[in-house]
Design a protein around this motif. Structure first.
Motif, PDB file in Angstrom:
ATOM      1  N   SER A 136       3.745  -6.195   3.523  1.00 48.04           N
ATOM      2  CA  SER A 136       3.418  -5.724   4.871  1.00 48.04           C
ATOM      3  C   SER A 136       3.281  -4.210   4.921  1.00 48.04           C
ATOM      4  O   SER A 136       2.436  -3.670   5.646  1.00 48.04           O
ATOM      5  CB  SER A 136       4.487  -6.182   5.863  1.00 48.04           C
ATOM      6  N   GLU A 137       4.124  -3.510   4.138  1.00 51.07           N
ATOM      7  CA  GLU A 137       4.051  -2.050   4.107  1.00 51.07           C
ATOM      8  C   GLU A 137       2.782  -1.591   3.394  1.00 51.07           C
ATOM      9  O   GLU A 137       2.142  -0.618   3.807  1.00 51.07           O
ATOM     10  CB  GLU A 137       5.285  -1.475   3.409  1.00 51.07           C
ATOM     11  N   ARG A 138       2.413  -2.279   2.318  1.00 50.75           N
ATOM     12  CA  ARG A 138       1.166  -1.934   1.621  1.00 50.75           C
ATOM     13  C   ARG A 138      -0.032  -2.158   2.537  1.00 50.75           C
ATOM     14  O   ARG A 138      -0.954  -1.337   2.577  1.00 50.75           O
ATOM     15  CB  ARG A 138       1.015  -2.768   0.336  1.00 50.75           C
ATOM     16  N   GLU A 139      -0.018  -3.261   3.274  1.00 48.52           N
ATOM     17  CA  GLU A 139      -1.130  -3.557   4.174  1.00 48.52           C
ATOM     18  C   GLU A 139      -1.219  -2.534   5.300  1.00 48.52           C
ATOM     19  O   GLU A 139      -2.317  -2.102   5.679  1.00 48.52           O
ATOM     20  CB  GLU A 139      -0.961  -4.964   4.761  1.00 48.52           C
ATOM     21  N   LEU A 140      -0.077  -2.108   5.831  1.00 50.86           N
ATOM     22  CA  LEU A 140      -0.074  -1.112   6.899  1.00 50.86           C
ATOM     23  C   LEU A 140      -0.699   0.190   6.423  1.00 50.86           C
ATOM     24  O   LEU A 140      -1.548   0.778   7.120  1.00 50.86           O
ATOM     25  CB  LEU A 140       1.362  -0.864   7.369  1.00 50.86           C
ATOM     26  N   ARG A 161      -4.501  -0.222   5.688  1.00 50.19           N
ATOM     27  CA  ARG A 161      -5.281  -0.228   6.936  1.00 50.19           C
ATOM     28  C   ARG A 161      -5.474   1.183   7.462  1.00 50.19           C
ATOM     29  O   ARG A 161      -6.559   1.544   7.925  1.00 50.19           O
ATOM     30  CB  ARG A 161      -4.588  -1.085   7.999  1.00 50.19           C
ATOM     31  N   PHE A 162      -4.405   1.975   7.389  1.00 50.98           N
ATOM     32  CA  PHE A 162      -4.520   3.372   7.819  1.00 50.98           C
ATOM     33  C   PHE A 162      -5.561   4.112   6.982  1.00 50.98           C
ATOM     34  O   PHE A 162      -6.397   4.853   7.514  1.00 50.98           O
ATOM     35  CB  PHE A 162      -3.175   4.088   7.702  1.00 50.98           C
ATOM     36  N   LEU A 163      -5.520   3.931   5.661  1.00 52.20           N
ATOM     37  CA  LEU A 163      -6.465   4.623   4.781  1.00 52.20           C
ATOM     38  C   LEU A 163      -7.908   4.183   5.060  1.00 52.20           C
ATOM     39  O   LEU A 163      -8.822   5.017   5.070  1.00 52.20           O
ATOM     40  CB  LEU A 163      -6.108   4.370   3.323  1.00 52.20           C
ATOM     41  N   ARG A 164      -8.107   2.884   5.296  1.00 52.10           N
ATOM     42  CA  ARG A 164      -9.458   2.417   5.615  1.00 52.10           C
ATOM     43  C   ARG A 164      -9.972   3.067   6.888  1.00 52.10           C
ATOM     44  O   ARG A 164     -11.126   3.498   6.963  1.00 52.10           O
ATOM     45  CB  ARG A 164      -9.472   0.885   5.748  1.00 52.10           C
ATOM     46  N   ALA A 165      -9.113   3.148   7.897  1.00 48.63           N
ATOM     47  CA  ALA A 165      -9.516   3.762   9.161  1.00 48.63           C
ATOM     48  C   ALA A 165      -9.776   5.256   8.988  1.00 48.63           C
ATOM     49  O   ALA A 165     -10.743   5.802   9.532  1.00 48.63           O
ATOM     50  CB  ALA A 165      -8.437   3.533  10.219  1.00 48.63           C
ATOM     51  N   TYR A 166      -8.906   5.928   8.200  1.00 49.26           N
ATOM     52  CA  TYR A 166      -9.073   7.374   8.001  1.00 49.26           C
ATOM     53  C   TYR A 166     -10.381   7.682   7.297  1.00 49.26           C
ATOM     54  O   TYR A 166     -11.144   8.557   7.726  1.00 49.26           O
ATOM     55  CB  TYR A 166      -7.891   7.924   7.197  1.00 49.26           C
ATOM     56  N   ILE A 217     -11.327   4.549  -4.065  1.00 48.91           N
ATOM     57  CA  ILE A 217     -10.907   3.266  -4.613  1.00 48.91           C
ATOM     58  C   ILE A 217      -9.401   3.168  -4.422  1.00 48.91           C
ATOM     59  O   ILE A 217      -8.656   4.095  -4.765  1.00 48.91           O
ATOM     60  CB  ILE A 217     -11.251   3.146  -6.109  1.00 48.91           C
ATOM     61  N   LEU A 218      -8.946   2.048  -3.864  1.00 49.54           N
ATOM     62  CA  LEU A 218      -7.530   1.855  -3.592  1.00 49.54           C
ATOM     63  C   LEU A 218      -6.965   0.768  -4.497  1.00 49.54           C
ATOM     64  O   LEU A 218      -7.522  -0.332  -4.591  1.00 49.54           O
ATOM     65  CB  LEU A 218      -7.332   1.465  -2.120  1.00 49.54           C
ATOM     66  N   THR A 219      -5.871   1.096  -5.187  1.00 49.16           N
ATOM     67  CA  THR A 219      -5.191   0.134  -6.063  1.00 49.16           C
ATOM     68  C   THR A 219      -3.763  -0.049  -5.552  1.00 49.16           C
ATOM     69  O   THR A 219      -3.080   0.930  -5.254  1.00 49.16           O
ATOM     70  CB  THR A 219      -5.158   0.636  -7.516  1.00 49.16           C
ATOM     71  N   GLU A 220      -3.324  -1.306  -5.451  1.00 51.68           N
ATOM     72  CA  GLU A 220      -1.992  -1.592  -4.938  1.00 51.68           C
ATOM     73  C   GLU A 220      -1.085  -2.122  -6.050  1.00 51.68           C
ATOM     74  O   GLU A 220      -1.523  -2.878  -6.915  1.00 51.68           O
ATOM     75  CB  GLU A 220      -2.067  -2.613  -3.805  1.00 51.68           C
ATOM     76  N   TYR A 221       0.178  -1.705  -5.984  1.00 54.86           N
ATOM     77  CA  TYR A 221       1.202  -2.170  -6.925  1.00 54.86           C
ATOM     78  C   TYR A 221       2.411  -2.659  -6.145  1.00 54.86           C
ATOM     79  O   TYR A 221       2.816  -2.038  -5.153  1.00 54.86           O
ATOM     80  CB  TYR A 221       1.652  -1.037  -7.849  1.00 54.86           C
ATOM     81  N   ALA A 222       2.992  -3.753  -6.614  1.00 55.43           N
ATOM     82  CA  ALA A 222       4.205  -4.284  -6.002  1.00 55.43           C
ATOM     83  C   ALA A 222       5.462  -3.845  -6.752  1.00 55.43           C
ATOM     84  O   ALA A 222       6.574  -4.000  -6.247  1.00 55.43           O
ATOM     85  CB  ALA A 222       4.150  -5.809  -5.944  1.00 55.43           C
TER      86      ALA A 222
END
Length: 244
Positions: free
Chosen positions: A12-16, A19-24, A33-38
């Motif tokens: 949920s924190e990664r998604e929040l 979403r902010f970065l996409r809007a910005y 390019i955005l890469t996510e790590y858990a």
């Protein structure tokens, strides 16, 4: 292309944040390019294997397994310069973050205005700053050095010694006045007939400039008051720009 990583064990924190970065970036002209790590371990492993190289990392401090501070130390072994922004529920780790040269930190839950101000500062100081380069010609070869990597430039007759923040020194044949014109407006100051300093790399100023490397750069006696005033005016302007 701007390469950003988010490392947080909470989806949920990664998604929040994503979403902010996409809007910005929908409102700002940067491709990214955005890469996510858990897990921090995966981020460090990817760096160790040479699979990634990021321009900005958002890193949660409290994660299962490897904590964010430990992950930051791991990343620093392979990427000593990459800006790291810690995500945390408390500013208690603010002082410890200096040990890994963190760029900044954001308090959860994410405040959009503060995050936007931080991102704007990063783009101005770090990402855009890396795009501005000085062409150094050494013999028949040439290389470009990012302005932000230059600590000071010294003139010795018809040779310039360009001192970098990592201790490297490059000798080039050029006129200091020509380089001064190119660097104008980018945080550099001609403080002496033979020296230009990067004001962002100054530690203190008294009779001379003490640089972060420990080098002492003289200030010419004629106009010394104006030189110091220009430096302090720059500091005040930067303080206003970086206030978030």
């Amino acid at each position: 292309m701007l390469r950003i990583a988010i490392c947080d064990d909470q989806p949920s924190e990664r998604e929040l944040l994503s979403r902010f970065l996409r809007a910005y970036f929908a409102a700002h002209p940067y491709e990214y390019i955005l890469t996510e790590y858990a897990r921090g371990e995966t981020l460090v492993d990817d760096y160790e294997d040479g699979l990634v190289s990021f321009d900005l990392i958002f890193l949660d401090i409290y994660m299962d397994g490897m904590l964010g501070m430990e992950a930051a130390r791991g990343v620093r072994r392979f990427a000593p310069r990459v800006p790291i922004v810690f995500l945390t529920t408390t500013p208690d780790y603010a002082l410890e973050s200096y040990d890994v040269c963190a760029y900044s930190y954001l308090i959860k839950p994410l405040n959009g205005d503060k995050a936007a101000a931080l991102l704007a500062r990063f783009l101005r100081e770090e990402f855009d700053g890396r795009q501005k380069t000085l062409l150094l010609r050494e013999g028949g070869k040439g290389r470009r050095i990012a302005y932000r990597e230059i600590e000071y430039i010294e003139s010795r007759r018809n040779v310039l010694l360009v001192h970098l923040d990592n201790g490297e020194e490059h000798r080039v044949y050029a006129k200091l006045s020509d380089v001064e014109r190119e660097l104008e407006g980018h945080g550099f100051l001609r403080c002496h007939q033979s020296y230009i300093v990067n004001m962002d790399r100054v530690r203190t100023v008294e009779d001379d400039f003490l640089m972060l490397s420990g080098a002492r750069i003289p200030i010419r006696q004629r106009g010394a008051k104006t030189i110091r005033a220009d430096y302090f005016e720059y500091l005040l302007a930067q303080a206003e720009l970086t206030r978030i």
